[in-house]
Write a protein that holds these residues in place. Sequence first.
Motif, PDB file in Angstrom:
ATOM      1  N   VAL A  87       0.847  -1.190   0.000  1.00 37.50           N
ATOM      2  CA  VAL A  87       0.000   0.000   0.000  1.00 37.50           C
ATOM      3  C   VAL A  87       0.883   1.240   0.000  1.00 37.50           C
ATOM      4  N   GLU A  88       0.763   2.050  -1.037  1.00 42.02           N
ATOM      5  CA  GLU A  88       1.531   3.292  -1.124  1.00 42.02           C
ATOM      6  C   GLU A  88       0.552   4.453  -1.175  1.00 42.02           C
ATOM      7  N   ILE A  89       0.465   5.180  -0.082  1.00 36.75           N
ATOM      8  CA  ILE A  89      -0.467   6.295   0.016  1.00 36.75           C
ATOM      9  C   ILE A  89       0.249   7.476   0.655  1.00 36.75           C
ATOM     10  N   PRO A  90      -0.257   8.705   0.452  1.00 38.44           N
ATOM     11  CA  PRO A  90       0.356   9.898   1.052  1.00 38.44           C
ATOM     12  C   PRO A  90       0.264   9.852   2.573  1.00 38.44           C
ATOM     13  N   GLU A  91       1.117  10.642   3.222  1.00 40.37           N
ATOM     14  CA  GLU A  91       1.154  10.632   4.680  1.00 40.37           C
ATOM     15  C   GLU A  91      -0.169  11.090   5.298  1.00 40.37           C
ATOM     16  N   ASP A  92      -0.812  12.103   4.702  1.00 43.98           N
ATOM     17  CA  ASP A  92      -2.081  12.563   5.273  1.00 43.98           C
ATOM     18  C   ASP A  92      -3.141  11.477   5.193  1.00 43.98           C
ATOM     19  N   GLU A  93      -3.111  10.682   4.097  1.00 44.79           N
ATOM     20  CA  GLU A  93      -4.058   9.576   3.967  1.00 44.79           C
ATOM     21  C   GLU A  93      -3.728   8.467   4.966  1.00 44.79           C
ATOM     22  N   MET A  94      -2.438   8.248   5.219  1.00 47.89           N
ATOM     23  CA  MET A  94      -2.039   7.257   6.218  1.00 47.89           C
ATOM     24  C   MET A  94      -2.639   7.596   7.584  1.00 47.89           C
ATOM     25  N   LEU A  95      -2.632   8.883   7.927  1.00 44.90           N
ATOM     26  CA  LEU A  95      -3.183   9.313   9.207  1.00 44.90           C
ATOM     27  C   LEU A  95      -4.703   9.209   9.235  1.00 44.90           C
ATOM     28  N   VAL A  96      -5.352   9.510   8.111  1.00 48.41           N
ATOM     29  CA  VAL A  96      -6.812   9.382   8.034  1.00 48.41           C
ATOM     30  C   VAL A  96      -7.225   7.938   8.277  1.00 48.41           C
ATOM     31  N   ARG A  97      -6.547   7.012   7.633  1.00 47.26           N
ATOM     32  CA  ARG A  97      -6.869   5.589   7.801  1.00 47.26           C
ATOM     33  C   ARG A  97      -6.571   5.117   9.216  1.00 47.26           C
ATOM     34  N   LEU A  98      -5.502   5.646   9.801  1.00 46.10           N
ATOM     35  CA  LEU A  98      -5.173   5.273  11.168  1.00 46.10           C
ATOM     36  C   LEU A  98      -6.242   5.769  12.138  1.00 46.10           C
ATOM     37  N   ARG A  99      -6.762   6.970  11.891  1.00 39.73           N
ATOM     38  CA  ARG A  99      -7.817   7.517  12.743  1.00 39.73           C
ATOM     39  C   ARG A  99      -9.107   6.700  12.615  1.00 39.73           C
ATOM     40  N   LEU A 100      -9.414   6.253  11.404  1.00 36.49           N
ATOM     41  CA  LEU A 100     -10.608   5.419  11.207  1.00 36.49           C
ATOM     42  C   LEU A 100     -10.457   4.075  11.918  1.00 36.49           C
ATOM     43  N   ALA A 101      -9.259   3.515  11.862  1.00 36.75           N
ATOM     44  CA  ALA A 101      -9.013   2.247  12.552  1.00 36.75           C
ATOM     45  C   ALA A 101      -9.172   2.410  14.056  1.00 36.75           C
ATOM     46  N   LEU A 102      -8.755   3.555  14.570  1.00 43.46           N
ATOM     47  CA  LEU A 102      -8.908   3.818  16.005  1.00 43.46           C
ATOM     48  C   LEU A 102     -10.382   3.888  16.390  1.00 43.46           C
ATOM     49  N   ARG A 103     -11.198   4.529  15.559  1.00 45.93           N
ATOM     50  CA  ARG A 103     -12.636   4.620  15.858  1.00 45.93           C
ATOM     51  C   ARG A 103     -13.293   3.240  15.858  1.00 45.93           C
ATOM     52  N   ARG A 104     -12.861   2.379  14.959  1.00 44.40           N
ATOM     53  CA  ARG A 104     -13.466   1.050  14.865  1.00 44.40           C
ATOM     54  C   ARG A 104     -12.987   0.116  15.967  1.00 44.40           C
ATOM     55  N   ARG A 105     -11.692   0.186  16.269  1.00 46.05           N
ATOM     56  CA  ARG A 105     -11.096  -0.748  17.231  1.00 46.05           C
ATOM     57  C   ARG A 105     -11.121  -0.225  18.664  1.00 46.05           C
ATOM     58  N   GLY A 106     -11.111   1.092  18.827  1.00 46.36           N
ATOM     59  CA  GLY A 106     -11.087   1.646  20.178  1.00 46.36           C
ATOM     60  C   GLY A 106      -9.687   1.830  20.745  1.00 46.36           C
ATOM     61  N   LYS A 107      -8.696   1.171  20.161  1.00 49.07           N
ATOM     62  CA  LYS A 107      -7.303   1.322  20.599  1.00 49.07           C
ATOM     63  C   LYS A 107      -6.393   0.933  19.452  1.00 49.07           C
ATOM     64  N   LEU A 108      -5.133   1.305  19.575  1.00 48.84           N
ATOM     65  CA  LEU A 108      -4.156   0.998  18.538  1.00 48.84           C
ATOM     66  C   LEU A 108      -2.903   0.396  19.160  1.00 48.84           C
ATOM     67  N   ASN A 109      -2.333  -0.551  18.447  1.00 48.92           N
ATOM     68  CA  ASN A 109      -1.025  -1.092  18.791  1.00 48.92           C
ATOM     69  C   ASN A 109      -0.443  -1.716  17.530  1.00 48.92           C
ATOM     70  N   SER A 110       0.754  -2.231  17.621  1.00 53.03           N
ATOM     71  CA  SER A 110       1.421  -2.781  16.432  1.00 53.03           C
ATOM     72  C   SER A 110       0.616  -3.898  15.795  1.00 53.03           C
ATOM     73  N   ARG A 111       0.095  -4.779  16.623  1.00 54.26           N
ATOM     74  CA  ARG A 111      -0.654  -5.923  16.083  1.00 54.26           C
ATOM     75  C   ARG A 111      -1.916  -5.473  15.370  1.00 54.26           C
ATOM     76  N   THR A 112      -2.629  -4.541  15.981  1.00 53.92           N
ATOM     77  CA  THR A 112      -3.858  -4.034  15.364  1.00 53.92           C
ATOM     78  C   THR A 112      -3.566  -3.393  14.010  1.00 53.92           C
ATOM     79  N   ILE A 113      -2.529  -2.591  13.950  1.00 53.43           N
ATOM     80  CA  ILE A 113      -2.186  -1.905  12.706  1.00 53.43           C
ATOM     81  C   ILE A 113      -1.795  -2.898  11.619  1.00 53.43           C
ATOM     82  N   ASN A 114      -0.963  -3.867  11.961  1.00 57.50           N
ATOM     83  CA  ASN A 114      -0.491  -4.824  10.962  1.00 57.50           C
ATOM     84  C   ASN A 114      -1.597  -5.756  10.477  1.00 57.50           C
ATOM     85  N   GLU A 115      -2.632  -5.954  11.281  1.00 56.94           N
ATOM     86  CA  GLU A 115      -3.714  -6.871  10.900  1.00 56.94           C
ATOM     87  C   GLU A 115      -4.895  -6.171  10.247  1.00 56.94           C
TER      88      GLU A 115
END
Length: 315
Positions: free
Chosen positions: A76-104
């Motif tokens: 996956v090659e995306i701009p840095e601002d998009e990387m942060l947008v996706r990370l924020r969406l993952a946080l809303r869905r999962r409730g927390k973030l860690n290495s395992r959550t991000i990689n999966e």
Amino acid sequence: MANHNGRAWTDGMIPTILANENYIGKTVYNRTSRRLGQKLVKNPDHTWVRGAAAIEPIVDPGIFVRAQKLLAVRRVEIPEDEMLVRLRLALRRRGKLNSRTINETLGLNHVSSYVKHFGSLRKAYALIGYTSPRNCDWIETRDFWAAEQARHAAELAELLRTELGLQADFFPDGIALQIGGERLVSFLVARRLAHRGEDHAAQWKAYRRQISSGLLAVMRLDAANRAIEDYVLLPAPLRAGRYVWLSPESLRRHRGAVYKEKGALFGAIKAMLPKTTHAAPTSSALPKKRSRSGQPKAKGFGGRRSRCGGTKSHR
């Protein structure tokens, strides 16, 4: 499980192996180049030179091609601002973030990519307004404690040279000494784990890599993991494992000894040396001088890459 080099597998080794054309009999040249006096640079793929059927293949070409397609789809090659947008969406869905959550999580870059782009996961988290519940102070001081391991090893080596006339050499990892090719002692750092209540004894955890021989001199840290509280000397060998857990019960089980001062620890190590090595140097047999190149730099001791993403640290 160790790889062919005797080291632990990492998440970066597997893709490298899967993309290695040597397995299908091709040798690839001109991947990198360097002009006189300049830095080494990576050449674009279209400039690589391939030698077909140069060596005997051990992987079917069709399987290799399928593997490359899967790797390309997963990249996956995306701009840095998009990387942060996706990370924020993952946080809303999962409730927390860690290495395992991000990689999966599908659609997110690998943790190493976030560290590369933002410096550390903590910095990436800060940009999306997230504070990790994980205490990362220990991770951010690992360079300091790695230097302390190397310093203790150097001090003991000098003591053995001046008092016993022994030539103690450093292991490549910079935290261990050897005499006559045999590992004598390895210096480890054990962080104190969070207190679990009045009914539980204090416990420490030290990463010992793949060390399986020699004494283990462990620096146990205080409750804040900011200073050395005492030292523990453990005999070898211990049961295999990456970590050493220290508590009153485990000390009895491992026959470990506790020392409040570094001098007492060094004295105990000297006393454990074979008596044949205790002969003091004479004027006719002066000890060999240690190389001026200095001891090797100690490597980080935290094992796999931290979920916090390590940064340059100081105590």
